[in-house]
Design a protein around this motif. Sequence first.
Motif, PDB file in Angstrom:
ATOM      1  N   GLU A  25      -6.151 -33.372  30.778  1.00  0.00           N
ATOM      2  CA  GLU A  25      -6.823 -32.066  30.808  1.00  0.00           C
ATOM      3  C   GLU A  25      -8.244 -32.237  31.348  1.00  0.00           C
TER       4      GLU A  25
ATOM      5  N   ALA B  60     -13.635 -24.021  24.620  1.00  0.00           N
ATOM      6  CA  ALA B  60     -12.938 -22.775  24.952  1.00  0.00           C
ATOM      7  C   ALA B  60     -12.930 -21.830  23.758  1.00  0.00           C
ATOM      8  N   GLY B  61     -13.271 -20.597  24.007  1.00  0.00           N
ATOM      9  CA  GLY B  61     -13.292 -19.581  22.957  1.00  0.00           C
ATOM     10  C   GLY B  61     -13.959 -18.344  23.519  1.00  0.00           C
ATOM     11  N   CYS B  62     -14.224 -17.388  22.641  1.00  0.00           N
ATOM     12  CA  CYS B  62     -14.839 -16.137  23.089  1.00  0.00           C
ATOM     13  C   CYS B  62     -16.136 -16.388  23.861  1.00  0.00           C
TER      14      CYS B  62
ATOM     15  N   GLY C 135     -15.875 -22.142  18.418  1.00  0.00           N
ATOM     16  CA  GLY C 135     -15.281 -21.284  17.391  1.00  0.00           C
ATOM     17  C   GLY C 135     -14.605 -22.140  16.326  1.00  0.00           C
ATOM     18  N   ASP C 136     -14.057 -21.470  15.329  1.00  0.00           N
ATOM     19  CA  ASP C 136     -13.410 -22.200  14.241  1.00  0.00           C
ATOM     20  C   ASP C 136     -12.131 -22.886  14.685  1.00  0.00           C
ATOM     21  N   GLY C 137     -11.431 -22.287  15.638  1.00  0.00           N
ATOM     22  CA  GLY C 137     -10.178 -22.904  16.082  1.00  0.00           C
ATOM     23  C   GLY C 137     -10.444 -24.310  16.585  1.00  0.00           C
ATOM     24  N   SER C 138     -11.479 -24.417  17.379  1.00  0.00           N
ATOM     25  CA  SER C 138     -11.857 -25.720  17.906  1.00  0.00           C
ATOM     26  C   SER C 138     -12.468 -26.595  16.803  1.00  0.00           C
TER      27      SER C 138
ATOM     28  N   MET D  29      -8.448 -28.270  16.768  1.00  0.00           N
ATOM     29  CA  MET D  29      -8.242 -29.089  17.957  1.00  0.00           C
ATOM     30  C   MET D  29      -9.405 -30.028  18.269  1.00  0.00           C
TER      31      MET D  29
ATOM     32  N   TYR E  77     -19.225 -20.752  15.183  1.00  0.00           N
ATOM     33  CA  TYR E  77     -19.141 -19.353  14.748  1.00  0.00           C
ATOM     34  C   TYR E  77     -17.706 -19.142  14.281  1.00  0.00           C
TER      35      TYR E  77
ATOM     36  N   ASN F 285     -14.897 -16.980  13.144  1.00  0.00           N
ATOM     37  CA  ASN F 285     -14.316 -15.638  13.022  1.00  0.00           C
ATOM     38  C   ASN F 285     -12.919 -15.705  12.406  1.00  0.00           C
TER      39      ASN F 285
ATOM     40  N   GLY G 187     -10.121 -17.096  13.073  1.00  0.00           N
ATOM     41  CA  GLY G 187      -8.898 -17.003  13.867  1.00  0.00           C
ATOM     42  C   GLY G 187      -9.198 -17.412  15.295  1.00  0.00           C
ATOM     43  N   TYR G 188      -8.152 -17.517  16.098  1.00  0.00           N
ATOM     44  CA  TYR G 188      -8.348 -17.762  17.526  1.00  0.00           C
ATOM     45  C   TYR G 188      -8.699 -16.432  18.172  1.00  0.00           C
ATOM     46  N   GLY G 189      -9.985 -16.123  18.221  1.00  0.00           N
ATOM     47  CA  GLY G 189     -10.435 -14.809  18.659  1.00  0.00           C
ATOM     48  C   GLY G 189     -10.108 -14.506  20.108  1.00  0.00           C
ATOM     49  N   ASN G 190     -10.419 -15.454  20.947  1.00  0.00           N
ATOM     50  CA  ASN G 190     -10.288 -15.232  22.381  1.00  0.00           C
ATOM     51  C   ASN G 190      -8.861 -14.934  22.816  1.00  0.00           C
ATOM     52  N   THR G 191      -7.892 -15.496  22.098  1.00  0.00           N
ATOM     53  CA  THR G 191      -6.500 -15.288  22.487  1.00  0.00           C
ATOM     54  C   THR G 191      -5.850 -14.163  21.683  1.00  0.00           C
TER      55      THR G 191
HETATM   56  C1  LIG Z   1      -5.867 -27.013  25.267  1.00  0.00           C
HETATM   57  C2  LIG Z   1      -5.979 -25.539  25.124  1.00  0.00           C
HETATM   58  N1  LIG Z   1      -5.055 -24.839  24.445  1.00  0.00           N
HETATM   59  C3  LIG Z   1      -5.171 -23.529  24.335  1.00  0.00           C
HETATM   60  C4  LIG Z   1      -6.210 -22.869  24.904  1.00  0.00           C
HETATM   61  C5  LIG Z   1      -6.276 -21.372  24.823  1.00  0.00           C
HETATM   62  N2  LIG Z   1      -7.410 -20.901  24.071  1.00  0.00           N
HETATM   63  C6  LIG Z   1      -8.553 -20.489  24.654  1.00  0.00           C
HETATM   64  S1  LIG Z   1      -9.692 -19.928  23.610  1.00  0.00           S
HETATM   65  C7  LIG Z   1      -8.629 -20.171  22.300  1.00  0.00           C
HETATM   66  C8  LIG Z   1      -9.019 -19.782  20.931  1.00  0.00           C
HETATM   67  C9  LIG Z   1     -10.152 -20.555  20.438  1.00  0.00           C
HETATM   68  O1  LIG Z   1     -10.388 -20.176  19.130  1.00  0.00           O
HETATM   69  P1  LIG Z   1     -11.745 -20.450  18.423  1.00  0.00           P
HETATM   70  O2  LIG Z   1     -12.139 -21.870  18.619  1.00  0.00           O
HETATM   71  O3  LIG Z   1     -11.649 -19.975  17.033  1.00  0.00           O
HETATM   72  O4  LIG Z   1     -12.800 -19.587  19.227  1.00  0.00           O
HETATM   73  P2  LIG Z   1     -12.795 -17.997  19.411  1.00  0.00           P
HETATM   74  O5  LIG Z   1     -11.775 -17.707  20.450  1.00  0.00           O
HETATM   75  O6  LIG Z   1     -12.463 -17.406  18.111  1.00  0.00           O
HETATM   76  O7  LIG Z   1     -14.150 -17.703  19.890  1.00  0.00           O
HETATM   77  C10 LIG Z   1      -7.428 -20.722  22.715  1.00  0.00           C
HETATM   78  C11 LIG Z   1      -6.315 -21.027  21.829  1.00  0.00           C
HETATM   79  C12 LIG Z   1      -7.147 -23.632  25.621  1.00  0.00           C
HETATM   80  N3  LIG Z   1      -8.193 -23.096  26.259  1.00  0.00           N
HETATM   81  N4  LIG Z   1      -7.015 -24.959  25.705  1.00  0.00           N
END
Ligand SMILES: Cc1ncc(C[n+]2csc(CCOP(=O)(O)OP(=O)(O)O)c2C)c(N)n1
Lengths: 413, 306
Positions: A89, B51-53, B110-113, B117, B137, B139, B141-145
């Motif tokens: 990636e 990656a996120g919002c 974001g929290d997802g990251s 991940m 930050y 929120n 959940g995975y906000g952006n998706t």
């Molecule tokens: C390897 C990978 N898998 C999936 C995605 C798709 N993706 C983009 S933003 C996102 C959500 C991220 O969530 P979070 O970290 O909580 O940030 P938020 O979107 O809430 O700001 C995902 C799943 C990605 N960019 N890269």
Amino acid sequence: MKRTLLTGNGAAAWGARLARAAYIPAFPITPQTEIIETLSDWIDHGAMPGRLVTLDSEHSMITAAGAAAATGVRVFSATSSQGLLYGMEMLYTVAGWRAPFVLVNVSRGLAAPITLEPDHNDIMAARDCGFLQIHCATCQEVLDAVLIAYRLGESSQVRLPVIVNLDGFYLSFTREPVEIPDPDAAAAFVGDYDAENVRFRASAPTSQAMAVLGGSPYSYFRYETHLAAMQAVQGFEEIAAEFNTLFGRDYPAVEAYRTEDADMAFVMIGCFATKAKAAVDRLREAGWKIGLLRPRLLRPYPAEAIRSLLRGKQGVAVIDQNISMGSGGVLYSELTSALYGRPDMPPVVASFIGGLGGRDISSEEFFEIATILKSAVDSGVTPPPRLLYSEDELKQIEKLQTIAHVERTGGNH
Amino acid sequence: MSEQRFKRLKDIPSTHLFGSGTPACAGCGGLEVIHQLYDILGEKTVFINAAGCMTLLAIYPFTPFRGSWLYTAMASAPAGAQGVRDALDILLEQGRMEKSDDLTTVVLTGDGSAYGMGLSATSGAIERGLDFIYLCYDNEGYGNTGQQYSEATPHGARTSTSTGPRGYPGYKKSIFDIWIAGRPAYAATVIGAEPLDLARKVERATQLKGPKLITALSPCPTGWGFDPQESVEIGELAVKTGIWPLKEYVDGKVVHTKVVRKRLPVEAYLERQTRFAHLFRPSRNEKLLAEIQQRIDSYWKQIETS
Ligand SMILES: Cc1ncc(C[n+]2csc(CCOP(=O)(O)OP(=O)(O)O)c2C)c(N)n1
Ligand code: SF4
């Protein structure tokens, strides 16, 4: 200049040292570990200035490498196999950042099944990411390619990361006499890394790798990267010529061995090509007019050089050490697409796949390939792709399967 | 540690460094935090984003940041920070960069990251003692998706991948606890609705060398389901109900920076968001509400008795 015995891994480490790489993000994987251990040892004992940081994965390692290169220091890193894939990636990402650095890949087969031994499926997976690729066949070439790679990747028309590829075990752990260039001469050749206007500084804020909206700016940046990679064909030839003047070793983008008067040619990359060369010599003794082409540069693809070297030949055998599942040899399809529709190109291009997972290609097999190619040239019919695998090997596998079956069932059928 | 700059709300900078007109949703609690944090950190920053919002804050050729920005990927922003920080240090050592050109390295995820991940990259950066600030930050959940469940989603919340009558069956994990297990230089929870507390904590983080976490519960009108103008109020309720404890880890100790004497019932917070609507309609899910309340109470009981 100093001549010494070095493994391919040792030569790669020397390349990084002579290029004065200041930052080395690392993560262990066989068979590249010796490179990182060598550099670490030099840094720990003051033989080489620099900072080596072990990251938590290759994904992080490639990210840190790209980020440091984008900040303005010269970066070196190395990996193999699963490591290259784990970082995939980020290979695409940092190439998109246009962050130049050198990554050595010591080719090794991919799981599953897991193996430590080499083939080229790892490096072929990184074919389209934007890293340039230089493929080596000797330890000397490994060292020299690292120096050339920095010049090429950092040049202002290119600005892309470069992978220098060598075969695991066959080259990584084989000791060969290597000339180590004089450090000052090497430093003068590589020059200083100038990150130009992309580095991060408080006085000159920069945004890198921003999002784009819509296909138009996206296409623009993607094409830019492609064009930069295409520029690198000529860039490579020029830099290699300068290298030759300074150090007396010639590295054309495509190595041609006894092809001038040949009717037929083998096409291969990597160190197994050395075996093919030996086979060419013996075939020549037996009266065959055959030669070998070995592309050093695979990205960008030196299509023009390949075409001009193959012009007028009657037949070509491409020997791939990889399989694109459901298609076949990657180099084969690359070659046929470069030749298609051009005048004077060999009418017969035959595909052979072998050397997977360290499986040897014997000299008899090169003779057999030549024989098949010859009869295809005579009949004008391209033979079907062929996997280099013997009856004996199949019998061995069947034996293993029988044992596995007995083990599993406890002998009860 | 030097004197705190921020004693009263009036001490907080009124110059707003962060540009307006970003594509973030109206009322975004994450953006609120970035605004406040940026004013305290100043322009000499490089934000390394996952990656996120917030990836969409910088869209070519525009950026709301006056400092620098590097987008990485979802899993490896801390590794990007490692590369930038190490390179800056090398350039300083080699005398190839003025000290005045140095930057504060800030990870923005974001929290997802942060909880998922990117956790391996984060854990590595903490273990290596990387000098950086990590702004998460949260929120939930995975906000952006589209607000799918993340490892920060609270028990019972509806997300776009937990739509059944019980909502999300798992429990929110504590990124704060995960961080402090690694003995960082600093860790704090903040919220945009408490700007003075936030300013003090960000200030403290800038004074310490090493890995520093600032994690902010970030009310998300789009994902949580409330009117954007209620964002600050929802944030206040998260604190007043005790759902989001404000605390910091410094010198090896955790201190709560705000202990609410008379906590509001959790319902006061939950009933304002459509992601919890199924707890109230068509009938009240007493069992689940009691469970949520009980978990909050036992958290605070532990704090108050220790
Ligand atoms: C390897 C990978 N898998 C999936 C995605 C798709 N993706 C983009 S933003 C996102 C959500 C991220 O969530 P979070 O970290 O909580 O940030 P938020 O979107 O809430 O700001 C995902 C799943 C990605 N960019 N890269
Ligand atoms: S989805 Fe939520 S976190 Fe994302 S920008 Fe909108 S309000 Fe902010």
